[in-house]
Design an enzyme around this catalytic site. Structure first.
Site, PDB file in Angstrom:
ATOM      1  N   GLU A 129       0.837  -1.207   0.000  1.00 14.51           N
ATOM      2  CA  GLU A 129       0.000   0.000   0.000  1.00 14.51           C
ATOM      3  C   GLU A 129       0.873   1.259   0.000  1.00 14.51           C
ATOM      4  O   GLU A 129       0.823   2.058   0.935  1.00 14.51           O
ATOM      5  CB  GLU A 129      -0.900  -0.006   1.244  1.00 14.51           C
ATOM      6  CG  GLU A 129      -1.738  -1.259   1.401  1.00 14.51           C
ATOM      7  CD  GLU A 129      -2.385  -1.389   2.795  1.00 14.51           C
ATOM      8  OE1 GLU A 129      -2.125  -0.542   3.667  1.00 14.51           O
ATOM      9  OE2 GLU A 129      -3.136  -2.351   2.995  1.00 14.51           O
TER      10      GLU A 129
ATOM     11  N   ARG B  70       3.426   7.667   0.102  1.00 18.29           N
ATOM     12  CA  ARG B  70       4.405   8.751   0.100  1.00 18.29           C
ATOM     13  C   ARG B  70       5.462   8.590  -0.994  1.00 18.29           C
ATOM     14  O   ARG B  70       5.840   9.567  -1.647  1.00 18.29           O
ATOM     15  CB  ARG B  70       5.092   8.783   1.459  1.00 18.29           C
ATOM     16  CG  ARG B  70       6.023   9.966   1.651  1.00 18.29           C
ATOM     17  CD  ARG B  70       6.882   9.798   2.892  1.00 18.29           C
ATOM     18  NE  ARG B  70       6.165   9.378   4.049  1.00 18.29           N
ATOM     19  CZ  ARG B  70       5.672  10.207   4.993  1.00 18.29           C
ATOM     20  NH1 ARG B  70       5.874  11.494   4.896  1.00 18.29           N
ATOM     21  NH2 ARG B  70       5.018   9.720   6.024  1.00 18.29           N
TER      22      ARG B  70
ATOM     23  N   ARG C 298       2.646  19.550   7.743  1.00 20.15           N
ATOM     24  CA  ARG C 298       3.699  18.621   8.175  1.00 20.15           C
ATOM     25  C   ARG C 298       4.785  19.296   9.035  1.00 20.15           C
ATOM     26  O   ARG C 298       5.171  18.757  10.071  1.00 20.15           O
ATOM     27  CB  ARG C 298       4.328  17.899   6.976  1.00 20.15           C
ATOM     28  CG  ARG C 298       3.314  17.076   6.168  1.00 20.15           C
ATOM     29  CD  ARG C 298       3.979  16.104   5.207  1.00 20.15           C
ATOM     30  NE  ARG C 298       4.588  15.001   5.899  1.00 20.15           N
ATOM     31  CZ  ARG C 298       5.864  14.883   6.172  1.00 20.15           C
ATOM     32  NH1 ARG C 298       6.707  15.824   5.763  1.00 20.15           N
ATOM     33  NH2 ARG C 298       6.323  13.849   6.830  1.00 20.15           N
TER      34      ARG C 298
ATOM     35  N   TYR D  47       4.709  17.651  12.693  1.00 22.87           N
ATOM     36  CA  TYR D  47       5.758  16.654  12.976  1.00 22.87           C
ATOM     37  C   TYR D  47       7.153  17.266  13.054  1.00 22.87           C
ATOM     38  O   TYR D  47       8.135  16.528  13.173  1.00 22.87           O
ATOM     39  CB  TYR D  47       5.805  15.591  11.865  1.00 22.87           C
ATOM     40  CG  TYR D  47       4.484  15.034  11.409  1.00 22.87           C
ATOM     41  CD1 TYR D  47       3.733  14.195  12.224  1.00 22.87           C
ATOM     42  CD2 TYR D  47       4.003  15.329  10.137  1.00 22.87           C
ATOM     43  CE1 TYR D  47       2.530  13.671  11.781  1.00 22.87           C
ATOM     44  CE2 TYR D  47       2.801  14.804   9.688  1.00 22.87           C
ATOM     45  CZ  TYR D  47       2.068  13.982  10.524  1.00 22.87           C
ATOM     46  OH  TYR D  47       0.890  13.478  10.081  1.00 22.87           O
TER      47      TYR D  47
ATOM     48  N   CYS E 281      -2.732  32.518  12.621  1.00 18.06           N
ATOM     49  CA  CYS E 281      -2.495  33.140  13.927  1.00 18.06           C
ATOM     50  C   CYS E 281      -2.031  32.133  14.963  1.00 18.06           C
ATOM     51  O   CYS E 281      -2.729  31.853  15.947  1.00 18.06           O
ATOM     52  CB  CYS E 281      -3.765  33.837  14.374  1.00 18.06           C
ATOM     53  SG  CYS E 281      -4.183  35.106  13.188  1.00 18.06           S
TER      54      CYS E 281
ATOM     55  N   TYR F  14       0.636  13.871   1.709  1.00 16.57           N
ATOM     56  CA  TYR F  14       0.152  14.416   2.971  1.00 16.57           C
ATOM     57  C   TYR F  14       0.280  15.945   2.992  1.00 16.57           C
ATOM     58  O   TYR F  14       0.512  16.547   4.028  1.00 16.57           O
ATOM     59  CB  TYR F  14       0.866  13.773   4.170  1.00 16.57           C
ATOM     60  CG  TYR F  14       0.829  12.253   4.116  1.00 16.57           C
ATOM     61  CD1 TYR F  14      -0.358  11.570   4.332  1.00 16.57           C
ATOM     62  CD2 TYR F  14       1.969  11.509   3.779  1.00 16.57           C
ATOM     63  CE1 TYR F  14      -0.413  10.189   4.243  1.00 16.57           C
ATOM     64  CE2 TYR F  14       1.918  10.123   3.696  1.00 16.57           C
ATOM     65  CZ  TYR F  14       0.724   9.473   3.931  1.00 16.57           C
ATOM     66  OH  TYR F  14       0.684   8.098   3.835  1.00 16.57           O
TER      67      TYR F  14
HETATM   68  N1  LLP Z   1      -1.459   1.754   4.555  1.00 16.20           N
HETATM   69  C1  LLP Z   1      -1.955   2.162   5.741  1.00 16.20           C
HETATM   70  C2  LLP Z   1      -2.843   1.271   6.479  1.00 16.20           C
HETATM   71  C3  LLP Z   1      -1.595   3.414   6.245  1.00 16.20           C
HETATM   72  O1  LLP Z   1      -2.096   3.805   7.426  1.00 16.20           O
HETATM   73  C4  LLP Z   1      -0.727   4.246   5.501  1.00 16.20           C
HETATM   74  C5  LLP Z   1      -0.346   5.560   6.013  1.00 16.20           C
HETATM   75  C6  LLP Z   1      -0.256   3.789   4.265  1.00 16.20           C
HETATM   76  C7  LLP Z   1      -0.628   2.535   3.824  1.00 16.20           C
HETATM   77  C8  LLP Z   1       0.656   4.600   3.392  1.00 16.20           C
HETATM   78  O2  LLP Z   1       1.900   4.806   3.976  1.00 16.20           O
HETATM   79  P1  LLP Z   1       3.075   5.511   3.152  1.00 16.20           P
HETATM   80  O3  LLP Z   1       3.513   4.558   2.065  1.00 16.20           O
HETATM   81  O4  LLP Z   1       2.556   6.776   2.578  1.00 16.20           O
HETATM   82  O5  LLP Z   1       4.127   5.723   4.176  1.00 16.20           O
HETATM   83  N2  LLP Z   1       0.526  12.302   7.646  1.00 16.20           N
HETATM   84  C9  LLP Z   1       1.785  11.620   7.886  1.00 16.20           C
HETATM   85  C10 LLP Z   1       1.778  10.215   7.369  1.00 16.20           C
HETATM   86  C11 LLP Z   1       0.640   9.376   7.907  1.00 16.20           C
HETATM   87  C12 LLP Z   1       0.634   7.980   7.375  1.00 16.20           C
HETATM   88  C13 LLP Z   1      -0.639   7.319   7.681  1.00 16.20           C
HETATM   89  N3  LLP Z   1      -0.763   6.009   7.142  1.00 16.20           N
HETATM   90  C14 LLP Z   1       2.911  12.446   7.273  1.00 16.20           C
HETATM   91  O6  LLP Z   1       2.648  13.513   6.726  1.00 16.20           O
HETATM   92  O7  LLP Z   1       4.073  12.076   7.378  1.00 16.20           O
END
Ligand code: LLP
Length: 414
Positions: free
Chosen positions: A274, A277, A313, A317, A343, A372
């Site tokens: 899945e 990013r 972000r 974070y 603000c 994101y």
């Molecule tokens: N699958 C599931 C069940 C997830 O919860 C996520 C991300 C992904 C796949 C995708 O993960 P990736 O390949 O994108 O790492 N807002 C945060 C990141 C939150 C990720 C949430 N879940 C940020 O800006 O770093």
């Protein structure tokens, strides 16, 4: 490699002038490279081509219909976490039989929508969720295809907010509980066990935690198979990181090289991934305009028209995003905080950053903002959500209009 490059000191995206986009569409605006996004999809497909696999683009990363459609056209399915994401994925042309549904809080109505759409698999995260899913499926006279999301208790070594595979996190089901629940699910006429799932976190910069999690899932899968369960899918979630600053990140081929051998001990299983990013992040940038320079005490601030509501972000974070001036002038550099109009002192795009001097009207590109970025944007401070633009074959087009004041009050009543 990066789609954002200088030509004659002007920043371009796949050869298209970034300042022309700003003139036509205004700022703040998210700009994505179609070619780069597509190349990342192909990179994943190629790396896993020699084993049975299904790649599900993680919709939450960047959910614009144009990008979802591009994913579908490149053979991707989708990883969704809400009814809204199901709606968008189907609208974009993603086939429900390639959709997996994750998340700890699926509602009964979301389950019903996904059951009626006949999605591939629910990644179930608790005993109570499993019970609700069986009830909803029973009421609809359908059978829900399920995997249990197992919490492998592996440290992904990432920001604590996006680490999900540790046993103290809200995600997944422990190994021991999973065995009990798998047996219950297998005995329930409204559930069909087809897979095993995990997602240990996001922005991982090493493959080691993936291997540790995959080994635990493999062992559990073998145990379940020998107990008579017919598992067809092993879903390892997303999480492969990107380079924001100076991280050293594994190649997709390296990630594939460590995961593929594990599948060999599980004949008949299809690997699901899945990714989000890794595909969307470097494909997009947020373009903002400088409004003012100001100095308070010993600090220099560059105030832009982009803020934490556009890209949260850095505020949420403490994330680092590279910032490039759209016109490279060779001006002397200063250490500045790049901030927005919101603000809150927590509203910043960068802190203590060495940037060439800029003046009002200059454009800045905040890079690696495709993942994101827009998807986490909000209307805080009654700010309009930015426009989104896709660059394709030397042209650009708006794939989401900038919001209007009317959008701000839609659905509100006095
Ligand atoms: N699958 C599931 C069940 C997830 O919860 C996520 C991300 C992904 C796949 C995708 O993960 P990736 O390949 O994108 O790492 N807002 C945060 C990141 C939150 C990720 C949430 N879940 C940020 O800006 O770093």
């Amino acid at each position: 490699m990066n789609p954002f490059n200088y030509i004659d000191n002007h920043l371009t995206v796949d050869g298209v002038s970034v300042s022309e986009i700003a003139t036509a569409v205004g700022t703040p605006v998210y700009i994505y490279s179609k070619a780069f996004f597509q190349a990342r999809l192909v990179e994943f497909e190629t790396a896993f081509a020699d084993i049975p696999h299904l790649l599900c683009y993680s919709v939450k990363t960047c959910a614009n219909l144009s990008l979802l459609k591009l994913s579908a056209e490149n053979g991707f399915g989708a990883d969704i976490v809400s009814g809204g994401e199901l709606f968008k994925a189907i609208k974009a042309g993603l086939s429900p039989c390639r959709i997996v549904f994750s998340g700890v809080g699926k509602t009964a109505s979301e389950m019903a929508e996904a059951l009626r759409a006949d999605i591939l698999m629910f990644n179930v995260e608790s005993a109570e969720e499993l019970e609700t899913l069986a009830q909803v499926a029973g009421n609809l006279n359908l059978r829900a295809k399920v995997a249990l999301r197992v919490n492998p208790d592996v440290d992904p070594q990432t920001h604590p907010y996006i680490a999900t595979g540790l046993k103290a996190s809200k995600f997944g089901i422990s190994h021991d509980e999973a065995i009990t629940l798998y047996k219950q699910a297998a005995a329930n006429p409204h559930l069909k066990v087809i897979g095993i799932d995990c997602h240990i976190g996001s922005q991982l910069t090493s493959v080691t935690p993936f291997v540790a999690a995959a080994e635990k899932l493999r062992d559990l899968a073998i145990e379940l198979q020998s107990a008579g369960l017919n598992l067809r899918y092993l879903d390892m979630g997303g999480g492969l990181g990107i380079r924001y600053n100076n991280e050293i990140i594994p190649a997709v081929s390296e990630y594939a090289a460590v995961l593929k051998p594990l599948l060999k001990s599980l004949p008949g299983l299809t690997l699901i991934l899945e990714p989000g990013r890794r595909i969307a992040g470097p494909s997009g940038a947020l373009l903002v305009k400088v409004l003012y320079n100001k100095r308070n005490g010993s600090k220099n601030f560059v105030v832009t028209d982009g803020a934490m509501n556009d890209l949260i972000r850095p505020s949420l974070y403490g994330s680092y995003h590279r910032i490039l001036p759209v016109l490279r002038t060779g001006a002397s550099k200063n250490v500045v905080d790049v901030v927005g109009p919101v603000c809150e002192s927590g509203d910043f795009l960068a802190r203590e950053r060495l940037l060439p001097a800029v003046k009002a009207g200059d454009l800045l590109a905040v890079l690696e903002a495709g993942a994101y970025g827009y998807s986490m944007s909000s209307n805080y401070n009654a700010r309009l959500r930015a426009a989104e633009v896709l660059v394709e074959n030397g042209f650009f087009r708006v794939i989401k209009s900038r919001e209007s004041y009317e959008d701000l009050t839609r659905g509100e009543y006095i």
